[in-house]
Design a protein around this motif. Structure first.
Motif, PDB file in Angstrom:
ATOM      1  N   TYR A  28     -23.805  25.127   0.047  1.00 11.92           N
ATOM      2  CA  TYR A  28     -22.940  23.977  -0.207  1.00 11.92           C
ATOM      3  C   TYR A  28     -22.612  23.825  -1.683  1.00 11.92           C
ATOM      4  CZ  TYR A  28     -21.289  19.136  -0.391  1.00 11.92           C
ATOM      5  OH  TYR A  28     -20.542  18.007  -0.614  1.00 11.92           O
ATOM      6  N   GLY A  29     -23.449  24.372  -2.543  1.00  9.03           N
ATOM      7  CA  GLY A  29     -23.242  24.239  -3.980  1.00  9.03           C
ATOM      8  C   GLY A  29     -24.326  23.472  -4.689  1.00  9.03           C
ATOM      9  N   ARG A  85     -25.172  31.027 -18.691  1.00 11.48           N
ATOM     10  CA  ARG A  85     -26.147  30.648 -17.667  1.00 11.48           C
ATOM     11  C   ARG A  85     -25.837  31.442 -16.401  1.00 11.48           C
ATOM     12  NH1 ARG A  85     -22.836  25.976 -18.028  1.00 11.48           N
ATOM     13  NH2 ARG A  85     -21.693  25.474 -16.124  1.00 11.48           N
ATOM     14  N   SER A  86     -26.857  32.040 -15.844  1.00 12.88           N
ATOM     15  CA  SER A  86     -26.740  32.707 -14.558  1.00 12.88           C
ATOM     16  C   SER A  86     -27.253  31.728 -13.517  1.00 12.88           C
ATOM     17  CB  SER A  86     -27.557  34.007 -14.549  1.00 12.88           C
ATOM     18  OG  SER A  86     -27.525  34.621 -13.269  1.00 12.88           O
ATOM     19  N   GLY A  87     -26.318  31.076 -12.822  1.00 11.97           N
ATOM     20  CA  GLY A  87     -26.683  29.998 -11.909  1.00 11.97           C
ATOM     21  C   GLY A  87     -26.740  30.452 -10.468  1.00 11.97           C
ATOM     22  N   GLY A  94     -22.340  33.854 -13.193  1.00 15.86           N
ATOM     23  CA  GLY A  94     -22.563  33.459 -14.571  1.00 15.86           C
ATOM     24  C   GLY A  94     -21.425  32.610 -15.112  1.00 15.86           C
ATOM     25  N   SER A  95     -21.733  31.813 -16.133  1.00 16.82           N
ATOM     26  CA  SER A  95     -20.733  30.972 -16.768  1.00 16.82           C
ATOM     27  C   SER A  95     -21.027  30.920 -18.264  1.00 16.82           C
ATOM     28  CB  SER A  95     -20.748  29.561 -16.179  1.00 16.82           C
ATOM     29  OG  SER A  95     -19.832  28.716 -16.849  1.00 16.82           O
ATOM     30  N   VAL A 134     -20.445  28.181  -5.956  1.00 16.37           N
ATOM     31  CA  VAL A 134     -21.107  28.275  -7.260  1.00 16.37           C
ATOM     32  C   VAL A 134     -20.111  28.000  -8.383  1.00 16.37           C
ATOM     33  CG1 VAL A 134     -20.757  30.777  -7.526  1.00 16.37           C
ATOM     34  CG2 VAL A 134     -22.700  29.661  -8.638  1.00 16.37           C
ATOM     35  N   GLU A 135     -18.833  28.358  -8.182  1.00 17.10           N
ATOM     36  CA  GLU A 135     -17.824  28.038  -9.193  1.00 17.10           C
ATOM     37  C   GLU A 135     -17.641  26.525  -9.302  1.00 17.10           C
ATOM     38  OE1 GLU A 135     -16.652  30.297 -10.986  1.00 17.10           O
ATOM     39  OE2 GLU A 135     -16.945  32.171  -9.904  1.00 17.10           O
ATOM     40  N   ARG A 136     -17.659  25.834  -8.175  1.00 19.14           N
ATOM     41  CA  ARG A 136     -17.547  24.376  -8.208  1.00 19.14           C
ATOM     42  C   ARG A 136     -18.752  23.751  -8.900  1.00 19.14           C
ATOM     43  NH1 ARG A 136     -17.562  21.097  -2.614  1.00 19.14           N
ATOM     44  NH2 ARG A 136     -19.643  22.044  -2.583  1.00 19.14           N
ATOM     45  N   THR A 137     -19.928  24.307  -8.662  1.00 18.98           N
ATOM     46  CA  THR A 137     -21.124  23.770  -9.310  1.00 18.98           C
ATOM     47  C   THR A 137     -21.064  23.963 -10.818  1.00 18.98           C
ATOM     48  OG1 THR A 137     -22.424  24.218  -7.319  1.00 18.98           O
ATOM     49  CG2 THR A 137     -23.636  23.891  -9.362  1.00 18.98           C
ATOM     50  N   HIS A 138     -20.545  25.094 -11.278  1.00 17.02           N
ATOM     51  CA  HIS A 138     -20.359  25.276 -12.720  1.00 17.02           C
ATOM     52  C   HIS A 138     -19.442  24.193 -13.276  1.00 17.02           C
ATOM     53  CE1 HIS A 138     -22.695  28.815 -13.132  1.00 17.02           C
ATOM     54  NE2 HIS A 138     -21.864  29.644 -12.516  1.00 17.02           N
ATOM     55  N   ALA A 139     -18.396  23.853 -12.536  1.00 17.27           N
ATOM     56  CA  ALA A 139     -17.499  22.780 -12.980  1.00 17.27           C
ATOM     57  C   ALA A 139     -18.217  21.440 -12.996  1.00 17.27           C
ATOM     58  CB  ALA A 139     -16.274  22.714 -12.077  1.00 17.27           C
TER      59      ALA A 139
END
Length: 280
Positions: free
Chosen positions: A143-144, A136-138, A110-111, A222-227
Motif C-alpha cells: 500500500y505504501g 535513501r533506499s526506501g 531510491g530517492s 514506493v514513489e508515492r511514499t517518497h513524495a
C-alpha cells in the motif's frame, strides 16, 4: 494554524509520552535547588514537529518557551533512549493489527534529496552538479506504508544498497511465505537476483531499455511514499550532519505517515471516541 491536525498529534504524543522515563520538573540533587525547572516534553515535541514539517533552523523555531539548545539536547536525549525508533515500530504494529500490512507485495526504490550541509550520509549529487545530496533506499509494503530505509551519499547507486534494505525485513517479525519485491530497471542485474534468491524472495524487475507501464503497477506505491516523505521539508532539504539525527527525523515522519494512513483506512471499518466526522 497547527503544524498537523490534532487527530494526528494527540495520539502521536500520547504514545510518545508513554515511552519517556519519568523525570521531576526540578532536579532534587541540585546543590542549591534553585535552577530553572525543566522545559516540558510536550513543548519540545511540538517544536520537533515544526522543524520536521517546515525545515527551518533551530534558531528560527525557538522562542521564549524553549531555546534552540534545549531542542537539540532533548532531541539527542530521546535518540539515545531509542524513542523515535520504538515509536515507529509501535505505529507499524498497530497498523498491522488493525488494517494489515501488505507484505506479500514489497517495493524498493531510491530517492535523492538535497543535503547542503553535507554530513555522514551525504555525497556528491549526480543531479545537482556535484552539490551535496542524500540518498535513501526506501522499502514499503503493497500500500505504501514505509517499512524502513538505508541512508547513503547521493553518489551511491541503488543496487549496492539493496541487500541492506532487504535486511530490514528481519525487524518485521513473521513474514509471508511468498513475497514479491517490485523494482525498477536500476536493479536489473544478476547481483540483485542473487540477493533475492538467497532470501527466497521473488523479484519483479523492470528491464532496461523497455517501457515499464505494465511492470510498474505495483511499484508506484514506493514513489508515492517518497513524495509523502518529501512533504516534510526537513527531509527534502536536510541540514543535519549526523546519521542518527537524520534517521530520527525519518522515523518520526514515517510514524506520521503510518498513523495518517491508519486513521484514513480504519475510518470506514472502525469506530472510536474521537473519530473524525469526515474521512480524513
Amino acid at each position: 494554524m497547527p503544524v498537523l491536525p490534532s487527530r494526528l498529534t494527540d495520539p502521536l504524543w500520547d504514545q510518545f509520552a508513554a515511552l519517556l522515563p519519568e523525570r521531576p520538573a526540578v532536579d532534587p540533587s541540585h546543590p542549591l535547588g534553585c535552577h530553572r525547572p525543566r522545559i516540558g516534553d510536550r513543548i519540545v515535541f511540538d517544536k520537533l514537529l515544526q522543524l520536521l514539517r517546515f525545515g527551518c533552523c533551530y534558531q528560527a523555531i525557538a522562542d521564549t518557551t524553549c531555546s534552540a539548545t534545549t531542542i537539540r539536547n532533548r532531541r539527542d536525549e530521546w535518540i539515545r533512549l531509542g524513542v523515535f525508533a520504538r515509536l515507529k515500530q509501535i505505529a507499524l504494529q498497530s497498523y498491522d493489527r488493525i488494517v494489515g500490512l501488505v507484505l506479500e507485495q514489497i517495493a524498493v526504490d531510491g530517492s535523492i534529496t538535497k543535503a547542503p550541509g553535507g554530513g555522514e550520509v551525504a555525497g556528491r549529487s549526480p543531479v545537482e552538479r556535484g552539490k551535496q545530496g542524500l540518498k535513501r533506499s526506501g522499502m514499503t509494503d503493497g500500500y505504501g506504508i514505509p517499512l524502513g530505509r538505508v541512508l547513503a551519499g547521493a553518489n551511491r547507486h541503488d543496487s549496492p544498497l539493496f541487500a541492506s534494505t532487504l535486511d530490514l525485513l528481519d525487524d518485521l517479525g513473521p513474514l509471508p511465505d511468498d513475497i514479491t519485491v517490485h523494482l525498477d530497471a536500476g536493479y536489473d542485474s544478476d547481483k540483485t537476483r542473487t540477493e533475492l534468491a538467497a532470501r527466497n524472495l521473488h523479484g519483479r524487475i523492470a528491464h532496461k531499455g523497455e517501457k515499464a507501464q505494465v511492470q510498474a503497477r505495483q511499484r508506484w506505491h514506493v514513489e508515492r511514499t517518497h513524495a509523502w516523505q518529501n512533504a516534510f521539508h526537513r527531509l527534502a532539504r536536510c541540514y543535519e550532519r549526523r546519521a542518527t539525527v537524520v534517521n530520527a527525523f525519518f522515523d518520526l515522519a514515517d510514524t506520521i505517515i503510518t498513523i495518517r494512513s491508519l486513521i484514513r483506512r480504519a475510518w470506514t471499518t472502525h469506530r472510536w471516541v474521537k473519530r473524525p466526522n469526515r474521512r480524513p
